[in-house]
Enzyme design. Sequence first.
Site, PDB file in Angstrom:
ATOM      1  N   TRP A 437       0.834  -1.207   0.000  1.00 16.22           N
ATOM      2  CA  TRP A 437       0.000   0.000   0.000  1.00 16.22           C
ATOM      3  C   TRP A 437       0.866   1.252   0.000  1.00 16.22           C
ATOM      4  O   TRP A 437       0.661   2.164  -0.810  1.00 16.22           O
ATOM      5  CB  TRP A 437      -0.928   0.030   1.209  1.00 16.22           C
ATOM      6  CG  TRP A 437      -1.902   1.181   1.184  1.00 16.22           C
ATOM      7  CD1 TRP A 437      -3.166   1.189   0.672  1.00 16.22           C
ATOM      8  CD2 TRP A 437      -1.649   2.532   1.651  1.00 16.22           C
ATOM      9  NE1 TRP A 437      -3.722   2.449   0.787  1.00 16.22           N
ATOM     10  CE2 TRP A 437      -2.826   3.286   1.381  1.00 16.22           C
ATOM     11  CE3 TRP A 437      -0.561   3.162   2.248  1.00 16.22           C
ATOM     12  CZ2 TRP A 437      -2.929   4.640   1.714  1.00 16.22           C
ATOM     13  CZ3 TRP A 437      -0.656   4.519   2.568  1.00 16.22           C
ATOM     14  CH2 TRP A 437      -1.843   5.240   2.306  1.00 16.22           C
ATOM     15  N   TYR A 441       1.120   3.882  -3.023  1.00 21.11           N
ATOM     16  CA  TYR A 441       0.659   5.254  -2.801  1.00 21.11           C
ATOM     17  C   TYR A 441       1.760   6.249  -3.160  1.00 21.11           C
ATOM     18  O   TYR A 441       1.503   7.289  -3.782  1.00 21.11           O
ATOM     19  CB  TYR A 441       0.233   5.419  -1.343  1.00 21.11           C
ATOM     20  CG  TYR A 441      -0.446   6.728  -1.026  1.00 21.11           C
ATOM     21  CD1 TYR A 441      -1.782   6.941  -1.369  1.00 21.11           C
ATOM     22  CD2 TYR A 441       0.233   7.754  -0.379  1.00 21.11           C
ATOM     23  CE1 TYR A 441      -2.411   8.143  -1.076  1.00 21.11           C
ATOM     24  CE2 TYR A 441      -0.385   8.951  -0.072  1.00 21.11           C
ATOM     25  CZ  TYR A 441      -1.715   9.148  -0.433  1.00 21.11           C
ATOM     26  OH  TYR A 441      -2.327  10.339  -0.141  1.00 21.11           O
ATOM     27  N   ASP A 457      -6.336  -1.420  -0.281  1.00 14.96           N
ATOM     28  CA  ASP A 457      -7.011  -0.341   0.435  1.00 14.96           C
ATOM     29  C   ASP A 457      -8.452  -0.754   0.711  1.00 14.96           C
ATOM     30  O   ASP A 457      -9.224  -1.036  -0.206  1.00 14.96           O
ATOM     31  CB  ASP A 457      -6.955   0.934  -0.419  1.00 14.96           C
ATOM     32  CG  ASP A 457      -7.444   2.159   0.330  1.00 14.96           C
ATOM     33  OD1 ASP A 457      -8.639   2.187   0.687  1.00 14.96           O
ATOM     34  OD2 ASP A 457      -6.649   3.082   0.547  1.00 14.96           O
TER      35      ASP A 457
END
Length: 492
Positions: A437, A441, A457
């Site tokens: 994640w 990101y 997510d």
Amino acid sequence: MTIEDSSEDSRYEAVSSRDARFDGVFFFAVSTTGIYCRPSCPAITPKRRNVSFYRTAAAAQGAGFRACRRCRPDAVPGSAEWNARADVVGRAMRLIGDGVVDREGVAGLAGRLGYSARQVQRQLNAELGAGPIALARAQRGHTARVLLQTTTMQAAEIAFAAGFASVRQFNDTIREIYAATPSELRSARPGRSSRFGPVAPENGAAAGVPLRLAHRGPYAAVEVFDYLGRRAVPGIEELVGERGSRIYRRTLRLPGGSGVAEISEQPGQGGWLECRLHLADLRDLTTATQRMRRLFDLDADPCAVAERLGTDPALAPLVAARPGLRAPGTADPHELAVRAVLGEGVSVAAGRRLGGALVAAYGEPLCEPSGGLTHLFPRVEALAAAALTEVDIPGARRATLRTLTAALARGAPVLDPGADRDETELQLLALPGIGPWTAGYIRMRALGDPDVLLTGDASIRAGMRRVGASTADAQEWRPWSSYAMHHFWNLP
């Protein structure tokens, strides 16, 4: 439409219809007038036999054409192609836009790309019709025009602020690009009602440099400002005003010093966002402008995104409901990476509070506060050397933060516009505590990748279930998966 999948006849059709969607995708020049324009130029359409096409403004200038004073083709949004492409040409264009050639020369650009200067020169010339020096020169010319038409600075000051090595070089470039002297260009500044070009000056440079940051197609400003406002870290960011007419303000750490940027939520009728930059060193104007463009995703092609995502029955209603939705990037990749670690596994509000505490404890105070803006975000070198005990960060995340900042301080991974995104993600994942994640990101926002889908997510998974989408559908969203994700995040 991209250059590769379009013929010259189809480009001429875009010129004939004055289609603003292709501003920045290509430029056209007219042999009988000696000028080059953007596709949406309002002038009478020239005959086909007198028109030639170019990938970049620099290529048109290199062929001997001067910029149209009516449509100001140097002020168009950048091509969305450079954001999507991961090859050396796309990476080089992002770095040139950030001012790397002006600061480090062609050798510095080549070193960042991992190629020789000769290889970079050859590839850019072969595909774009202009090398790195010509591309940077065109950008300097645009910066000089902005300063001439928006400040009361002396021409000599503008020459060096725009990155020119001498006043003579500045004068020669302005004459060649615009067929006018600097004084003539200044006297021909556009008014506030002009569709093209910057706004007129107000109180000189002391009030900051006012700009119009152009975008193509619709722009979902409310959603973008909501997204940034929810995540605004106290001390370095603030959102002021009522929804629909807000001002986003933030501090900037730039090569020549600090800066403050202000962006208005209300888009201009000609397709721009009003911006004002307050810079300690005006030589940072190009870099600051590009960083705000990346933060607000102003070089995106919303028509291409909508065309691809709109074919998915699950996404089509979302795309229709929010035309021009953007995927915000960042004004500071290192800052974004640190904030990604702070925010993983906690609410947006909690991540914002942790960021504010980190800024208060380790940020660099501004010489003079500006409203709610008091600091620059901490340098990664300072965070790597700090115990981080002054901020209530959970132990495991504190260790991850120190590991990440130490790696960034060493220069591996590299988080700049020209970074190899695949290699950088692998380097991030190799750091203890950095998971998919966080790496994804960072790739999406710090590296500006338009094709990231954070399947880990929870809110994305919930959004996909609500609209009946699945990971099997995701292949059809490429190369615009990041925009699909923002549609899920904007579900009511």
